[in-house]
Scaffold this motif. Structure first.
Motif, PDB file in Angstrom:
ATOM      1  N   GLN A 287       0.825  -1.208   0.000  1.00  0.00           N
ATOM      2  CA  GLN A 287       0.000   0.000   0.000  1.00  0.00           C
ATOM      3  C   GLN A 287       0.858   1.256   0.000  1.00  0.00           C
ATOM      4  OE1 GLN A 287      -3.899   0.349   0.126  1.00  0.00           O
ATOM      5  NE2 GLN A 287      -2.637   1.771  -1.035  1.00  0.00           N
ATOM      6  N   ARG A 288       1.930   1.274   0.780  1.00  0.00           N
ATOM      7  CA  ARG A 288       2.834   2.423   0.789  1.00  0.00           C
ATOM      8  C   ARG A 288       3.451   2.640  -0.596  1.00  0.00           C
ATOM      9  NH1 ARG A 288       5.641   5.443   4.536  1.00  0.00           N
ATOM     10  NH2 ARG A 288       4.804   4.159   6.259  1.00  0.00           N
ATOM     11  N   ALA A 289       3.872   1.564  -1.235  1.00  0.00           N
ATOM     12  CA  ALA A 289       4.474   1.680  -2.565  1.00  0.00           C
ATOM     13  C   ALA A 289       3.469   2.248  -3.562  1.00  0.00           C
ATOM     14  CB  ALA A 289       4.982   0.321  -3.031  1.00  0.00           C
ATOM     15  N   ARG A 290       2.224   1.809  -3.485  1.00  0.00           N
ATOM     16  CA  ARG A 290       1.197   2.354  -4.391  1.00  0.00           C
ATOM     17  C   ARG A 290       0.957   3.831  -4.111  1.00  0.00           C
ATOM     18  NH1 ARG A 290      -3.745  -2.030  -4.891  1.00  0.00           N
ATOM     19  NH2 ARG A 290      -2.499  -3.928  -5.174  1.00  0.00           N
ATOM     20  N   PHE A 291       0.881   4.196  -2.838  1.00  0.00           N
ATOM     21  CA  PHE A 291       0.683   5.603  -2.484  1.00  0.00           C
ATOM     22  C   PHE A 291       1.798   6.469  -3.059  1.00  0.00           C
ATOM     23  CE2 PHE A 291      -2.008   5.190   1.670  1.00  0.00           C
ATOM     24  CZ  PHE A 291      -3.126   4.915   0.908  1.00  0.00           C
ATOM     25  N   LEU A 292       3.032   6.029  -2.886  1.00  0.00           N
ATOM     26  CA  LEU A 292       4.163   6.822  -3.357  1.00  0.00           C
ATOM     27  C   LEU A 292       4.139   6.951  -4.882  1.00  0.00           C
ATOM     28  CD1 LEU A 292       6.995   5.484  -1.010  1.00  0.00           C
ATOM     29  CD2 LEU A 292       5.787   7.684  -0.868  1.00  0.00           C
ATOM     30  N   ASP A 311      -0.984   7.642   9.326  1.00  0.00           N
ATOM     31  CA  ASP A 311      -1.866   7.024  10.314  1.00  0.00           C
ATOM     32  C   ASP A 311      -2.600   5.832   9.706  1.00  0.00           C
ATOM     33  OD1 ASP A 311      -3.138   7.161  13.035  1.00  0.00           O
ATOM     34  OD2 ASP A 311      -4.935   7.376  11.803  1.00  0.00           O
ATOM     35  N   PHE A 312      -3.036   5.964   8.452  1.00  0.00           N
ATOM     36  CA  PHE A 312      -3.701   4.844   7.787  1.00  0.00           C
ATOM     37  C   PHE A 312      -2.726   3.692   7.589  1.00  0.00           C
ATOM     38  CE2 PHE A 312      -4.816   2.729   3.709  1.00  0.00           C
ATOM     39  CZ  PHE A 312      -5.955   2.078   4.148  1.00  0.00           C
ATOM     40  N   LEU A 313      -1.502   4.008   7.164  1.00  0.00           N
ATOM     41  CA  LEU A 313      -0.509   2.956   6.981  1.00  0.00           C
ATOM     42  C   LEU A 313      -0.167   2.293   8.311  1.00  0.00           C
ATOM     43  CD1 LEU A 313       1.799   4.775   4.414  1.00  0.00           C
ATOM     44  CD2 LEU A 313       0.256   2.850   3.959  1.00  0.00           C
TER      45      LEU A 313
END
Length: 355
Positions: A287-292, A311-313
């Protein structure tokens, strides 16, 4: 001195020159919308009852948030909170309550739903309003088949057996399930979409079209989807368009059986896109990779910026249960229920430019 004669509250003198055609509060306009609004009231009641009977709790989450999501092409409204000490905190009106509701899943809420007021800037059409109602619900441990079945049951519980909207009649007695790859093969002349990956030139050649200047794979994908595929969906029966290419996974997890696709579906009824749903991604690293990646794309397009939603992560890292969730445009459902032609007809006080 004689007092002027009284008149009923809200009435106007006979010679009033209030323009009725684009004045949402004008009595004539409210009366014209009233049958659609009354149908919406019944629809809201029946939808709440359906979800409550299935064990869902109704929740409310904040509308003004530090991070409104990472969708590249959605434009949120900006606002500011003034703190007690006079400092200012930039906030955004959310485009969906999704992140907040997933935090609640992490907290152990169980199955939940929300009639959420959401905002998307720059949107106005017969099917779009800048402020509208999104019905979202999330069920732990559910998969795609479970959510499709439940959504079908909801449609049949709150709508008549056949519905007509914007000149299209849809029979709810059956549903159509169609993968994106199969839809592109059937309607866009692309026999194996997933094998092409994100090759824009290859997709253009296969589809028999020219790649426009500066057109990316995503741009071409949506051009073909909008021009060739979507006009055929949700006409005779509701269509669930499933298994989107992994590049369009958004917040859905990849299909364990074929990681080239994501466990995502969209629902079409009366040829209207009604809902978007995911088997939820719960992996905080992916999810972090997609966000970035989304943040980089938005920056390249000159879009607005806000802090990464740490906070979501953190909630995902704590542990979100496996779940499926859906976002359904409730105003559009009200249009379908009442046979309205424009979204303004199902809003109690629509923007004047939508009239």
């Amino acid at each position: 001195m004689t007092s002027p004669p009284s008149r009923p509250f809200g009435s106007r003198p006979a010679d009033s020159r209030v323009p009725a055609s684009r004045t949402p509060w004008h009595p004539g306009q409210v009366a014209a919308r009233r049958p659609f609004l009354d149908r919406r009231t019944v629809l809201t009641r029946d939808t709440r009852a359906f979800l409550a009977e299935r064990g869902y709790a109704e929740v409310e989450t904040p509308c003004a948030v530090p991070a409104p999501g990472e969708e590249v092409h959605l434009r949120p409204f900006a606002t500011t909170r003034e703190m007690p000490d006079g400092s200012l905190q930039p906030l955004w009106l959310h485009t969906s309550p999704e992140f907040a509701m997933k935090r609640l899943l992490v907290g152990g809420s169980g199955p939940i739903f929300q009639f959420a007021r959401v905002w998307r800037n720059g949107e106005a059409s017969p099917l779009h309003a800048p402020e509208f109602t999104m019905l979202e619900w999330y069920r732990p441990s559910a998969g795609m088949d479970d959510l499709i079945d439940e959504t079908t049951d909801l449609l049949r519980a709150v709508l008549p057996a056949a519905v007509t909207c914007r000149g299209v009649t849809t029979d709810l007695s059956k549903i159509e399930r169609l993968t994106v790859a199969d839809a592109f093969a059937r309607y866009a002349g692309v026999p194996d979409l997933l094998s092409l990956g994100e090759d824009a030139a290859g997709l253009a050649v296969t589809a028999g079209t020219r790649l426009r200047t500066g057109e990316s794979w995503e741009d071409l994908f949506f051009r073909l989807l909008l021009e060739r595929v979507e006009p055929h969906l949700g006409r005779t029966h509701p269509t669930f368009l499933t298994h989107w290419p992994a590049a369009q996974a958004a917040l859905a997890r990849r299909d364990p059986a074929d990681p080239r696709a994501a466990e995502r579906f969209e629902l079409f009824v009366c040829a209207i896109e009604l809902a978007n749903a995911f088997v939820e991604l719960t992996d905080p690293v992916e999810q972090r990779a997609r966000f970035l990646a989304d943040r980089a794309r938005r920056a390249a397009l000159g879009g607005p910026d806000w802090p990464l939603d740490e906070d979501f992560l953190a909630a995902l890292e704590y542990g979100m249960p496996p779940a499926a969730g859906i976002a359904l445009g409730f105003d559009r459902l009200a249009m379908i229920a009442g046979g309205a032609d424009r979204i303004a007809q199902v809003l109690w006080l629509p923007p004047a430019d939508l009239m």
